[in-house]
Motif scaffolding. Sequence first.
Motif, PDB file in Angstrom:
ATOM      1  N   LEU A  23      33.498  39.891   3.862  1.00 15.47           N
ATOM      2  CA  LEU A  23      34.365  40.755   4.334  1.00 15.47           C
ATOM      3  C   LEU A  23      32.876  42.448   3.424  1.00 15.47           C
ATOM      4  N   TYR A  24      31.923  42.408   4.121  1.00 15.63           N
ATOM      5  CA  TYR A  24      31.295  43.660   3.669  1.00 15.63           C
ATOM      6  C   TYR A  24      32.097  45.140   3.889  1.00 15.63           C
ATOM      7  N   VAL A  25      31.460  45.583   2.735  1.00 15.60           N
ATOM      8  CA  VAL A  25      31.790  47.544   2.697  1.00 15.60           C
ATOM      9  C   VAL A  25      31.154  48.447   2.622  1.00 15.60           C
ATOM     10  N   LYS A  26      30.984  49.384   2.440  1.00 11.40           N
ATOM     11  CA  LYS A  26      30.962  50.766   2.106  1.00 11.40           C
ATOM     12  C   LYS A  26      30.757  50.364   0.528  1.00 11.40           C
ATOM     13  N   ASP A  30      39.692  49.119   8.782  1.00  7.40           N
ATOM     14  CA  ASP A  30      40.211  49.803   7.038  1.00  7.40           C
ATOM     15  C   ASP A  30      38.681  50.874   6.828  1.00  7.40           C
ATOM     16  N   ASN A  31      39.012  50.820   5.473  1.00  4.77           N
ATOM     17  CA  ASN A  31      37.897  52.509   5.590  1.00  4.77           C
ATOM     18  C   ASN A  31      36.792  52.521   5.210  1.00  4.77           C
ATOM     19  N   CYS A  32      36.644  50.875   5.851  1.00  4.66           N
ATOM     20  CA  CYS A  32      34.800  50.140   5.602  1.00  4.66           C
ATOM     21  C   CYS A  32      34.286  50.308   6.809  1.00  4.66           C
ATOM     22  N   GLY A  33      35.056  50.046   7.832  1.00 10.86           N
ATOM     23  CA  GLY A  33      33.813  49.961   9.506  1.00 10.86           C
ATOM     24  C   GLY A  33      34.646  49.043   9.744  1.00 10.86           C
ATOM     25  N   ASN A  34      36.018  48.507   8.989  1.00 11.11           N
ATOM     26  CA  ASN A  34      36.033  46.488   9.317  1.00 11.11           C
ATOM     27  C   ASN A  34      37.457  46.207  10.148  1.00 11.11           C
ATOM     28  N   TRP A  35      37.162  46.230  12.018  1.00 16.41           N
ATOM     29  CA  TRP A  35      38.811  45.734  12.613  1.00 16.41           C
ATOM     30  C   TRP A  35      39.196  45.017  12.347  1.00 16.41           C
ATOM     31  N   PHE A  36      40.553  44.870  12.916  1.00 16.58           N
ATOM     32  CA  PHE A  36      41.472  43.786  12.456  1.00 16.58           C
ATOM     33  C   PHE A  36      42.565  44.004  13.847  1.00 16.58           C
ATOM     34  N   SER A  37      42.249  42.845  14.036  1.00 17.91           N
ATOM     35  CA  SER A  37      43.653  42.494  14.754  1.00 17.91           C
ATOM     36  C   SER A  37      44.946  42.308  13.600  1.00 17.91           C
ATOM     37  N   LEU A  38      46.237  42.668  14.691  1.00 17.26           N
ATOM     38  CA  LEU A  38      47.162  42.195  13.636  1.00 17.26           C
ATOM     39  C   LEU A  38      48.350  42.308  14.781  1.00 17.26           C
ATOM     40  N   THR A  39      48.036  40.306  14.432  1.00 15.41           N
ATOM     41  CA  THR A  39      49.067  39.909  15.372  1.00 15.41           C
ATOM     42  C   THR A  39      50.527  39.208  15.528  1.00 15.41           C
ATOM     43  N   GLU A  40      51.125  39.136  15.936  1.00 19.09           N
ATOM     44  CA  GLU A  40      52.991  38.620  16.593  1.00 19.09           C
ATOM     45  C   GLU A  40      52.828  37.620  17.150  1.00 19.09           C
ATOM     46  N   ARG A  41      52.165  35.980  17.045  1.00 17.82           N
ATOM     47  CA  ARG A  41      52.050  35.108  17.275  1.00 17.82           C
ATOM     48  C   ARG A  41      53.215  34.234  18.481  1.00 17.82           C
ATOM     49  N   LYS A  42      53.062  34.147  19.660  1.00 22.67           N
ATOM     50  CA  LYS A  42      53.982  33.528  20.335  1.00 22.67           C
ATOM     51  C   LYS A  42      54.225  32.200  19.949  1.00 22.67           C
TER      52      LYS A  42
END
Lengths: 131, 137
Positions: B10-13, B124-136
């Motif tokens: 994961l690249y972070v600044k 996150d605080n470095c420009g990366n986006w994430f889904s937070l998923t509760e799966r069926k």
Amino acid sequence: MDEDIYKRLCRAREFMDDCYGLPLTLDQISRQACISPYHFHRLFRQTFEQTPHQYLTDRRIRRAKELLESKPIAVTDVCFEVGFQSLGSFITLFRKHVGHSPRTYRRIFIVRQPLSRIPACFIFMFTGKPN
Amino acid sequence: MITKLSHSTLYVKDQEKALEFYRDKLGFKVIMDVTMDNGFRWITVQPPNQKDLEIVLMKPLAGPMLDNESAKAMQLLLDKGLMGAGVFDTDDCQKTYEHLRNKGVEFSQPPAERFYGIEAIFRDNCGNWFSLTERKE
């Protein structure tokens, strides 16, 4: 001590340094010094303050430590590569000399050297050299 | 046969800021944090219930494999939040959403129903986006 005898003892010791990976016998070692096994054993101990067998074991254990630290090879392979003929006696002697089993020694070494746990592809990215 | 993915980059600044985020806000475990002689810092973190994956928090620095221009381009993409995304699973999206929001995690989308479960989106605080998923099931 006679200088010639000392040189012959050193020759036998160098022979052990070169050939510790082989299953050496006292006969073979003493032959390098051209001295009978009994006298060779006595003279060697007097001169170097350890028996030929102790010297050989030290040499083998030292090499085993180097291999455990530097190469990800199995303990069994280390055992035979350094000249021990039985895994059980290798582990027992290693523990006696080093204070840990070979496996534990390697684990402790690696924990103390965290850089050795970085995958080689990342090392390559940041140093330009293979690990 | 390949058995699993063990390390993912994961690249972070800013590695220090990223470490704080993943450790203190998301509650990840820090597996490694060492600095090489040439200054390269190796940080890996792990989601609490996934012991066979290490996420490498990597700073895009110029070096043998990355020229100056590429490093700058990657940093720019990070600034813009364009360096890709990932998905973290949770057993309770609403509860985790509230917990993380209280810790100061920025969400661009609150929990919403999807075909595959309930999903929120955070960064996150470095420009990366994430889904937070509760799966069926």
